[in-house]
Scaffold this motif. Structure first.
Motif, mmCIF file in Angstrom:
data_model
loop_
_atom_site.group_PDB
_atom_site.id
_atom_site.type_symbol
_atom_site.label_atom_id
_atom_site.label_comp_id
_atom_site.label_asym_id
_atom_site.label_seq_id
_atom_site.Cartn_x
_atom_site.Cartn_y
_atom_site.Cartn_z
ATOM 1 N N PRO A 100 0.885 -1.213 -0.023
ATOM 2 C CA PRO A 100 -0.259 -0.021 0.087
ATOM 3 C C PRO A 100 0.861 1.510 0.096
ATOM 4 C CG PRO A 100 -0.793 -1.620 1.652
ATOM 5 C CD PRO A 100 0.406 -2.128 1.145
ATOM 6 N N ASP A 101 0.262 2.446 -0.247
ATOM 7 C CA ASP A 101 1.036 3.754 -0.074
ATOM 8 C C ASP A 101 1.134 4.084 1.344
ATOM 9 O OD1 ASP A 101 0.254 3.982 -2.927
ATOM 10 O OD2 ASP A 101 -1.167 5.641 -2.683
ATOM 11 N N GLY A 102 2.197 4.632 1.223
ATOM 12 C CA GLY A 102 2.643 5.164 2.664
ATOM 13 C C GLY A 102 4.093 5.754 2.480
ATOM 14 N N VAL A 103 4.878 5.839 3.619
ATOM 15 C CA VAL A 103 6.218 6.085 3.685
ATOM 16 C C VAL A 103 7.182 4.944 3.841
ATOM 17 C CG1 VAL A 103 7.939 7.331 5.152
ATOM 18 C CG2 VAL A 103 5.608 8.190 4.847
ATOM 19 N N TYR A 104 8.284 4.940 3.041
ATOM 20 C CA TYR A 104 9.251 3.691 3.009
ATOM 21 C C TYR A 104 10.666 4.254 2.989
ATOM 22 C CZ TYR A 104 5.109 0.841 1.772
ATOM 23 O OH TYR A 104 4.025 0.421 1.715
ATOM 24 N N MET A 105 11.450 3.515 3.388
ATOM 25 C CA MET A 105 13.150 3.855 3.543
ATOM 26 C C MET A 105 13.726 3.374 2.419
ATOM 27 S SD MET A 105 13.122 6.018 6.162
ATOM 28 C CE MET A 105 14.962 6.077 6.165
ATOM 29 N N LEU A 106 14.471 4.122 1.651
ATOM 30 C CA LEU A 106 15.478 3.718 0.918
ATOM 31 C C LEU A 106 16.807 4.100 1.497
ATOM 32 C CD1 LEU A 106 13.692 5.582 -2.169
ATOM 33 C CD2 LEU A 106 13.185 3.148 -1.564
ATOM 34 N N GLY A 107 17.183 3.058 2.004
ATOM 35 C CA GLY A 107 18.527 3.303 2.806
ATOM 36 C C GLY A 107 18.464 4.318 3.843
ATOM 37 N N THR A 108 18.913 5.421 3.676
ATOM 38 C CA THR A 108 18.847 6.349 4.704
ATOM 39 C C THR A 108 17.945 7.375 4.457
ATOM 40 O OG1 THR A 108 20.725 7.749 3.656
ATOM 41 C CG2 THR A 108 21.430 5.985 5.518
ATOM 42 N N MET A 109 17.240 7.531 3.179
ATOM 43 C CA MET A 109 16.383 8.409 2.754
ATOM 44 C C MET A 109 14.859 7.631 2.830
ATOM 45 S SD MET A 109 18.719 10.202 1.293
ATOM 46 C CE MET A 109 18.568 11.291 -0.148
ATOM 47 N N ALA A 110 13.914 8.686 3.372
ATOM 48 C CA ALA A 110 12.564 8.238 3.363
ATOM 49 C C ALA A 110 11.889 8.802 2.080
ATOM 50 C CB ALA A 110 12.070 9.356 4.665
ATOM 51 N N ALA A 111 10.791 8.227 1.751
ATOM 52 C CA ALA A 111 10.041 8.391 0.485
ATOM 53 C C ALA A 111 8.681 7.851 0.782
ATOM 54 C CB ALA A 111 10.770 7.293 -0.726
ATOM 55 N N GLU A 165 3.089 6.383 -6.939
ATOM 56 C CA GLU A 165 4.365 7.203 -7.615
ATOM 57 C C GLU A 165 5.079 7.265 -6.084
ATOM 58 O OE1 GLU A 165 5.084 11.836 -8.903
ATOM 59 O OE2 GLU A 165 3.323 10.702 -9.566
ATOM 60 N N VAL A 166 6.730 7.267 -6.455
ATOM 61 C CA VAL A 166 7.442 7.367 -5.099
ATOM 62 C C VAL A 166 8.401 8.523 -5.418
ATOM 63 C CG1 VAL A 166 9.156 6.135 -3.776
ATOM 64 C CG2 VAL A 166 7.589 4.776 -5.490
ATOM 65 N N ARG A 167 8.483 9.541 -4.386
ATOM 66 C CA ARG A 167 9.089 10.719 -4.368
ATOM 67 C C ARG A 167 9.865 10.677 -2.870
ATOM 68 N NH1 ARG A 167 8.998 14.124 -8.591
ATOM 69 N NH2 ARG A 167 7.331 13.744 -10.268
ATOM 70 N N LEU A 168 11.009 11.217 -2.727
ATOM 71 C CA LEU A 168 11.777 11.537 -1.400
ATOM 72 C C LEU A 168 10.762 12.515 -0.749
ATOM 73 C CD1 LEU A 168 15.548 11.578 -2.364
ATOM 74 C CD2 LEU A 168 14.090 9.813 -1.255
ATOM 75 N N ILE A 169 10.702 12.298 0.443
ATOM 76 C CA ILE A 169 10.245 13.505 1.422
ATOM 77 C C ILE A 169 11.025 14.728 1.184
ATOM 78 C CG2 ILE A 169 9.616 13.818 3.502
ATOM 79 C CD1 ILE A 169 8.582 11.051 3.886
ATOM 80 N N GLU A 170 12.184 14.497 1.400
ATOM 81 C CA GLU A 170 13.076 15.526 1.435
ATOM 82 C C GLU A 170 13.531 16.220 0.075
ATOM 83 O OE1 GLU A 170 17.192 17.513 3.247
ATOM 84 O OE2 GLU A 170 16.450 15.491 4.035
ATOM 85 N N GLY A 171 13.285 16.957 -0.703
ATOM 86 C CA GLY A 171 13.524 17.197 -2.089
ATOM 87 C C GLY A 171 12.682 16.942 -3.074
ATOM 88 N N GLY A 172 11.741 15.955 -2.992
ATOM 89 C CA GLY A 172 10.929 15.507 -4.034
ATOM 90 C C GLY A 172 11.252 14.821 -5.010
ATOM 91 N N SER A 173 12.612 14.483 -4.955
ATOM 92 C CA SER A 173 12.910 13.596 -6.322
ATOM 93 C C SER A 173 12.234 12.381 -6.467
ATOM 94 C CB SER A 173 14.642 13.473 -6.099
ATOM 95 O OG SER A 173 15.048 12.628 -7.075
ATOM 96 N N ILE A 174 12.130 11.848 -7.633
ATOM 97 C CA ILE A 174 11.491 10.334 -7.919
ATOM 98 C C ILE A 174 12.410 9.555 -7.336
ATOM 99 C CG2 ILE A 174 10.909 8.995 -9.812
ATOM 100 C CD1 ILE A 174 9.826 11.256 -11.487
ATOM 101 N N ALA A 175 11.779 8.516 -6.576
ATOM 102 C CA ALA A 175 12.851 7.720 -5.966
ATOM 103 C C ALA A 175 12.427 6.226 -6.367
ATOM 104 C CB ALA A 175 12.727 7.790 -4.386
#
Length: 377
Positions: free
Chosen positions: A275-286, A292-302
């Motif tokens: 489901p949609d939600g917040v997930y960790m990509l290593g040290t980066m939260a998305a 659609e996946v985007r970093l919480i900090e900066g909004g880059s597609i992840a």
């Protein structure tokens, strides 16, 4: 044990044929047209295409390949297999060299079990200006000796390295990779047209997710996209999820590179199938919203939550490819890019029985890998 699949619409490089095929010991032994010579498993007129080949995938179902945890990685592999991907690479992201070595050693176990086709290092030798969802603190200049250590950690299963060719030491590292039997891919780069050509001349043969994490096309300074598209030595990856690249730009790349150099990928991440939600990509939260996946900090597609069956359907419905063309870019071309074109990627006698059964709407109705059903139609 012999299996006959009958009443099928078999998609081959030269068209779609009503027919049948037989499978023995994990391989296709015969492909025929018309009625099968003996009773078999009727597919009721459904399509048969080769298993999808995904050369750029970071995980799914809660499993993240960069974490290097074999058990959760198996969950990710199982998810993508159910969606028709019978051959896949495990892609890592930029990190500390010790962490990358540990993850490669862990994933090598799954390669040795035949579940993965290899390990892909997406970084850490990439541009800070084009790092996307990679941790900029983890990036570093390329080192042939350092990369040789990563290859050693992977016990012969490292198959691809994404690198920015403009960085100091990049060309020597590309040469080291190719000499080690590793595919060098250019991406996450701010290179000029000329610097990109230098990377290709050094041995690079894949473009990592073309368009994404690269400077845009320019009519005076064409940049890497033009160089990668027009050079016949390069296979171009494209993320066909409708988020990363507009269908018109997929069509443009396909028109230039053709079916033999175009490979659709997922760039899937840990949240694929969840489901949609917040997930960790290593040290980066998305954040994942509507897939659609985007970093919480900066909004880059992840990365993406794409699976290859969706990429296939979009290729036909949104991009306008024929079924044989869609098969080429999701199976045959990526298989060839990995050096596996003589084993898989096409429905043909002598090749591995990696098959996907699709209904009229191109939804997955069954998946076979090495002659055994993962999902029986």
């Amino acid at each position: 044990m012999s299996i006959t699949l009958s009443d099928a619409r078999i998609v081959t490089p030269d068209g779609v044929h009503d027919g049948w095929l037989t499978i023995e010991d994990g391989r296709i032994t015969h492909v025929g047209q018309g009625a099968a010579p003996r009773a078999g498993h009727s597919l009721g007129g459904r399509y048969v295409v080769p298993g999808f080949v995904d050369i750029h995938n970071h995980g799914g179902a809660g499993g993240s390949f960069p974490e290097g945890e074999p058990e959760t990685a198996r969950d990710a592999i199982a998810l993508h297999q159910r969606h028709g991907t019978t051959t896949m690479m495990a892609s890592l992201v930029s990190g500390a060299i010790d962490d990358l070595s540990r993850a490669a050693a862990a994933l090598a176990e799954l390669c040795e079990d035949g579940l993965l086709a290899g390990i892909h290092f997406e970084g850490p030798y990439i541009s800070k200006d084009r790092c996307g969802a990679h941790d900029p603190q983890a990036l570093r200049d390329p080192s042939p000796a350092e990369f040789a250590g990563l290859v050693k950690a992977g016990r012969g299963h490292v198959r691809m390295l994404t690198i920015a060719p403009e960085l100091p030491g990049a060309l020597d590292t590309i040469r080291e990779a190719v000499a080690s039997g590793v595919i060098a891919a250019l991406g996450h780069s701010d290179a000029t047209f000329e610097q990109t050509l230098a990377g290709i001349d050094a041995g690079a043969s894949v473009a990592t997710h073309l368009y994404n994490a690269l400077p845009p096309l320019g009519h005076r300074a064409p940049g890497p996209i033009a160089a990668l598209l027009e050079d016949e030595r390069v296979t171009v990856e494209l993320i066909n999820d409708g988020v990363h690249v507009h269908p018109a730009m997929i069509r443009l790349a396909y028109e230039v590179a053709g079916p033999g150099r175009t490979a659709l990928i997922t760039d899937a991440m840990v949240a694929t199938g969840l489901p949609d939600g917040v997930y960790m990509l290593g040290t980066m939260a998305a954040n994942v919203a509507n897939g659609e996946v985007r970093l919480i900090e900066g909004g880059s597609i992840a990365g993406s939550t794409l699976t290859m069956d969706v990429a296939f359907r979009r290729a036909v419905r949104e991009v306008g490819l024929t079924l044989p063309e869609a098969v080429q870019v999701t199976s045959a071309t990526p298989a060839r890019a990995l050096g596996l074109g003589d084993r898989l990627g096409t429905v043909a006698a002598g090749l591995l029985a990696d098959l996907v059964i699709l209904d009229d709407e191109l939804n997955v109705a069954g998946v076979m890998r090495r002659g055994a059903w993962i999902t029986e139609p």
